[in-house]
Design a protein around this motif. Structure first.
Motif, mmCIF file in Angstrom:
data_model
loop_
_atom_site.group_PDB
_atom_site.id
_atom_site.type_symbol
_atom_site.label_atom_id
_atom_site.label_comp_id
_atom_site.label_asym_id
_atom_site.label_seq_id
_atom_site.Cartn_x
_atom_site.Cartn_y
_atom_site.Cartn_z
ATOM 1 N N SER A 1 0.825 -1.207 0.000
ATOM 2 C CA SER A 1 0.000 0.000 0.000
ATOM 3 C C SER A 1 0.861 1.260 0.000
ATOM 4 O O SER A 1 0.642 2.183 -0.796
ATOM 5 C CB SER A 1 -0.929 -0.010 1.223
ATOM 6 N N GLY B 1 -5.942 1.658 7.368
ATOM 7 C CA GLY B 1 -6.034 0.730 6.241
ATOM 8 C C GLY B 1 -6.646 -0.586 6.666
ATOM 9 O O GLY B 1 -6.970 -0.795 7.833
ATOM 10 N N GLU C 1 -8.192 -6.051 -3.009
ATOM 11 C CA GLU C 1 -7.832 -5.378 -1.757
ATOM 12 C C GLU C 1 -6.341 -5.492 -1.476
ATOM 13 O O GLU C 1 -5.728 -4.560 -0.946
ATOM 14 C CB GLU C 1 -8.630 -5.997 -0.603
ATOM 15 N N SER D 1 -4.472 -2.584 -3.082
ATOM 16 C CA SER D 1 -5.133 -1.288 -2.988
ATOM 17 C C SER D 1 -4.413 -0.384 -1.993
ATOM 18 O O SER D 1 -3.731 -0.852 -1.078
ATOM 19 C CB SER D 1 -6.584 -1.467 -2.544
ATOM 20 N N THR E 1 -5.282 2.014 0.960
ATOM 21 C CA THR E 1 -6.488 2.104 1.781
ATOM 22 C C THR E 1 -6.332 3.056 2.961
ATOM 23 O O THR E 1 -7.098 2.968 3.922
ATOM 24 C CB THR E 1 -6.888 0.708 2.288
ATOM 25 N N ASN F 1 -11.324 5.025 1.657
ATOM 26 C CA ASN F 1 -10.778 3.735 1.230
ATOM 27 C C ASN F 1 -10.419 2.810 2.391
ATOM 28 O O ASN F 1 -10.226 1.614 2.196
ATOM 29 C CB ASN F 1 -9.540 3.937 0.346
#
Length: 511
Positions: free
Chosen positions: A110, A200, A308, A311, A313, A330
């Protein structure tokens, strides 16, 4: 843990195969040159925004309901450290090592995408801890699943600044000491970095991915074990014929039916319907429909988790190319929460139908002439009687755990965060249900293998004969009543690791 060639995180992230290499096989991790450039560029953009004295949530403001409190630049460093300390209040048993490794890897993916505004130093120290085997001790309970997994991820972040505890070379140590032994310097947080570390969905996604891996092993094993039971009960193979699957064209149903045909091919104990036996019970006849539906659910769940996994987040997010900073959502775990609740139901059903097949194996009124409870000495001996009790207990417990966590929400942060996902609760429950399913299938496999003791080995299908021989390396034949607890656990661990359908993998016990 074996070491494999380095996995390089690029702008596309990672694949599930590379995820497994890092989490389970000890592959080291690095980030690509392009990701490095993106991280640097995003940090430079953030610093420019701060020089212009623009208000950015969590950078020069308080958090949650306190977002309206604007703070001077001099408070920036203390703000980020206080964030980690105050949020690191999770409770319960620590997450297993593979989940912690997964959390670290997913957080790294991430941050490496270059939308979080952290310095490259943060990315590097997280990478170095993962590669060196410095694993934060992260209690498993306390996340609402929006603003992400705040409490668990705060424990991860604390380790990077030399606070909290960590596991290093098998020892639980103060994080500062573990970092020192590994030759890693703790970081000093700057603007945005504490928030970027904790905001996240990496805890729920880590549990979700590790559970999904086991669930896929469960569904594959369930097909194999069902075939052994069908053979032991002189089952009818007509329901698995390809034409039946073609007129209800779910690919997963067809795949399960094909699996059953393959496993039963060559057996002299199964065959077509006959006048005295036109149909089998649903738990035998409907395996393609039930297992196939669970497999279809798992395929959908995998799609969600793979999105996911790659992603970004956290919040706020920075977009240097557009010159924009957005506060968004997110971090909300709803996609994962729904997927985990779905997984709970799908795997619960695999255990449920397995327990019904076990009942047919041990019940003298249903087991096609096999001895009562699969013992030649019924009455003085109980044989497999209580194994079915245990399976029934686990299936019943799964029904409670399968209640969807995602339909619940409790407002937090003075009602600023007024709808949360409970995704991490759903993920933890999914992991527990999957463990139970492994145990229930292990019980069916023990009973099916014992039932085959009353068959001529030469008349079994080649596939089931091979599985029979594999099981006997772990579970000796029944001679007299004995405790089966450890054998169930060992066999379940092997099933969850995929060893039943890949006997080349080493046999091990559940830790």
């Amino acid at each position: 843990m074996m070491s494999y060639a380095s996995v390089v995180i690029d702008e596309e992230g990672i694949t599930f195969e590379t995820f497994c290499r890092v989490v389970y096989q000890g592959a080291s991790v690095d980030i690509s040159e392009r990701c490095t450039a993106n991280v640097v560029k995003c940090r430079e953009f953030l610093e420019g925004v701060l020089r212009e004295q623009k208000t950015v949530y969590g950078v020069n403001t308080g958090f949650g309901k306190l977002s309206s409190v604007v703070l001077p630049e001099a408070y920036s460093e203390a703000l980020q450290v206080n964030l980690l300390r105050s949020h690191a209040c999770a409770v319960g048993e620590p997450f297993p090592m593979e989940v912690v490794r997964a959390m670290m890897l997913l957080r790294l993916v991430s941050l490496a995408r270059g939308f979080s505004g952290v310095r490259l130093e943060i990315v590097h120290v997280l990478r170095d801890c993962l590669n060196a085997g410095v694993y934060p001790i992260i209690p498993s309970k306390g996340s609402l699943g929006a603003s992400g997994d705040l409490a668990p991820l705060a424990h991860l972040g604390l380790c990077l600044i030399g606070e909290g505890e960590a596991l290093y070379e098998g020892r639980r140590l103060p994080a500062q000491e573990a970092l020192l032994l590994a030759g890693i310097h703790p970081v000093v947080l700057q603007a945005k970095e504490g928030l970027a570390l904790i905001n996240g969905t990496q805890a729920m996604t880590a549990v979700g991915l590790t559970t999904y891996r086991q669930a896929m092993a469960v569904v594959r094993a369930a097909n194999t074990i069902a075939a052994m039971t069908i053979e032991a009960l002189n089952g009818i193979v007509d329901p698995f014929a390809d034409p039946i699957q073609r007129v209800r064209p779910y690919p997963e149903q067809a795949s399960v039916a094909k699996d059953l045909r393959t496993h039963l091919d060559g057996s002299q104990y199964v065959g077509a319907a006959r006048p005295d036996k036109v149909q089998d019970a649903y738990s035998l006849r409907c395996v393609p429909q039930v297992h196939g539906a669970s497999l279809r659910a798992l395929n959908h769940i995998g799609e969600t988790l793979f999105i996911e996994m790659n992603s970004t987040t956290d919040n706020p997010l920075l977009f240097p190319e557009e010159g924009l900073v957005y506060s968004g959502g997110n971090f909300h775990g709803q996609p994962v929460a729904l997927a985990m609740d779905y997984l709970k139901i799908a795997v619960s059903e695999l255990a449920s139908i397995s327990e019904r097949r076990t009942e047919r194996l041990v019940n003298p009124q249903l087991n096609e002439g096999l001895p009562a409870f699969l013992t030649p000495d019924a009455g003085r001996s109980s044989g497999m009687m209580i194994l079915q009790y245990v399976a029934a207990s686990l299936v019943s417990e799964n029904k409670v755990l399968a209640h969807p966590a995602s339909v619940d929400s409790i407002p937090s942060s003075a009602n600023q965060e007024d709808h949360v996902s409970m995704g991490t609760i759903a993920a933890r429950q999914a992991a527990q249900i999957t463990q139970h399913a492994g145990d229930v299938l292990a019980i069916e496999l023990i009973c099916a293998t014992q039932a085959l003791e009353w068959k001529e080995r030469a008349k079994l299908s080649p596939a089931t004969r091979k599985v029979y021989e594999w099981v006997r390396k772990l579970v000796p034949s029944y001679v007299a009543d004995r405790s089966y607890s450890k054998e169930i656990e060992n066999l379940a661990a092997a099933i969850l690791e995929g060893q039943l359908n890949d006997p080349a993998k080493a046999v091990g016990s559940r830790p």
